[in-house]
Scaffold this active site. Structure first.
Site, PDB file in Angstrom:
ATOM      1  N   VAL A 119      77.184  94.156  15.370  1.00 54.94           N
ATOM      2  CA  VAL A 119      76.183  93.362  14.675  1.00 54.94           C
ATOM      3  C   VAL A 119      75.004  93.033  15.589  1.00 54.94           C
ATOM      4  O   VAL A 119      73.841  93.139  15.195  1.00 54.94           O
ATOM      5  CB  VAL A 119      76.812  92.074  14.105  1.00 54.94           C
ATOM      6  N   TYR A 142      77.985  96.553  -2.749  1.00 57.38           N
ATOM      7  CA  TYR A 142      78.695  96.661  -1.476  1.00 57.38           C
ATOM      8  C   TYR A 142      78.730  95.337  -0.728  1.00 57.38           C
ATOM      9  O   TYR A 142      79.792  94.882  -0.285  1.00 57.38           O
ATOM     10  CB  TYR A 142      78.051  97.747  -0.612  1.00 57.38           C
ATOM     11  N   ASP A 144      96.320 105.644  -4.265  1.00 55.43           N
ATOM     12  CA  ASP A 144      95.057 105.277  -4.903  1.00 55.43           C
ATOM     13  C   ASP A 144      95.077 103.770  -5.075  1.00 55.43           C
ATOM     14  O   ASP A 144      95.824 103.240  -5.903  1.00 55.43           O
ATOM     15  CB  ASP A 144      94.928 105.979  -6.253  1.00 55.43           C
ATOM     16  N   LYS A 168      82.120  93.053   0.092  1.00 55.19           N
ATOM     17  CA  LYS A 168      82.595  92.801   1.456  1.00 55.19           C
ATOM     18  C   LYS A 168      82.587  91.303   1.783  1.00 55.19           C
ATOM     19  O   LYS A 168      83.415  90.837   2.576  1.00 55.19           O
ATOM     20  CB  LYS A 168      81.752  93.586   2.461  1.00 55.19           C
ATOM     21  N   ASN A 203      91.826  99.781   4.821  1.00 57.15           N
ATOM     22  CA  ASN A 203      90.614 100.501   5.206  1.00 57.15           C
ATOM     23  C   ASN A 203      89.897 101.166   4.033  1.00 57.15           C
ATOM     24  O   ASN A 203      88.680 101.358   4.090  1.00 57.15           O
ATOM     25  CB  ASN A 203      90.973 101.562   6.248  1.00 57.15           C
ATOM     26  N   THR A 224      73.722  94.606  18.070  1.00 60.75           N
ATOM     27  CA  THR A 224      72.851  95.743  18.403  1.00 60.75           C
ATOM     28  C   THR A 224      72.334  96.479  17.172  1.00 60.75           C
ATOM     29  O   THR A 224      71.456  97.339  17.279  1.00 60.75           O
ATOM     30  CB  THR A 224      73.598  96.762  19.289  1.00 60.75           C
TER      31      THR A 224
END
Length: 247
Positions: free
Chosen positions: A197, A166, A63, A170, A90, A199
């Protein structure tokens, strides 16, 4: 215990999705893979499935928001190896899309605890094992949503998503990547996003309710590229599967 000639990798948040696919692909290369998972039962089930395919995998309860859990994970990995070639940070949390007019610290704090502070906890704990490797690499899983170049582009869907947690977390991951890379030139620290990015495509995962147009294999192409990068490869950069992404 793995020898220095055995390639080793720890992947956090690896019981499903992009993390599991990264673990599978590294294992298929003949690596010993440590599969980190907050949910111990799910982690063991995922590891058992990989082991059934012949992958050398160890389930690691982990965790990233808990100091004791991270310390225990480091001890467990150290029981199996004296070095860590690759760390894939990740594990991530999407948060909820609360409009900035309504967003409070309570909305942001849990997301930062996973996406930012979790990376610091894990990286700090595993630095000695990384430094014991001949050619250590750290893959920082970021997002196009954390790039100013993407968020300020009116042609990108994320520019119209009014949230704070979010995207800002990031963006912090991107800065962590650069600062770690500067501080540890002997370790390759690179940020990746599991999409395209240019597309506007992204990988289908539970986090986005499988709305993405890319498979998890396609999404992890860039993960593998930097996990396998050579000693003369780049550090402190941000890329997707198509190439460099502007910060």
């Amino acid at each position: 215990m793995a020898t220095q000639t055995t390639h080793t990798a720890l992947v956090t948040g690896a019981n499903k999705g992009l993390g599991l696919e990264t673990a599978r692909r590294l294992g298929a290369e003949g690596w010993q893979v440590f599969l980190g998972s907050r949910d111990e039962a799910r982690g063991r089930a995922a590891a058992a499935a990989l082991a059934a395919d012949g992958i050398d995998v160890v389930a690691v309860p982990l965790d990233v928001t808990d100091d004791d859990s991270v310390a225990a994970a480091e001890r467990l990995v150290r029981e199996h190896t004296g070095h860590l070639d690759v760390l894939v940070n990740n594990a991530g949390a999407p948060g909820t899309a609360v409009h900035p007019a309504e967003a409070t610290v309570a909305d942001l704090a849990p997301v930062f605890d996973v996406n930012v502070f979790g990376i610091v906890r894990v990286t700090h704990a595993f630095l000695p094992l990384l430094q014991a490797a001949d050619h250590p690499r750290v893959v920082m899983v970021s997002s196009g949503g954390g790039a100013f170049s993407v968020v300020t582009d009116p042609n990108q869907a994320v520019s119209k998503m009014h949230e704070l947690a979010y995207s800002t977390s990031k963006a912090a991951v991107n800065m962590l990547t650069v600062r770690y890379a500067q501080a540890f030139p002997e370790i390759k620290f690179n940020a990746v996003t599991p999409g395209e990015v240019a597309t506007g495509k992204f990988a289908a995962t539970d986090m986005n309710m499988h709305r993405g147009q890319l498979t998890v294999t396609e999404g992890t192409d860039v993960f593998l590229r930097f996990a396998l990068v050579g000693p003369d490869g780049p550090t402190g950069v941000f890329e997707d599967r198509l190439g460099p992404v502007a910060w």
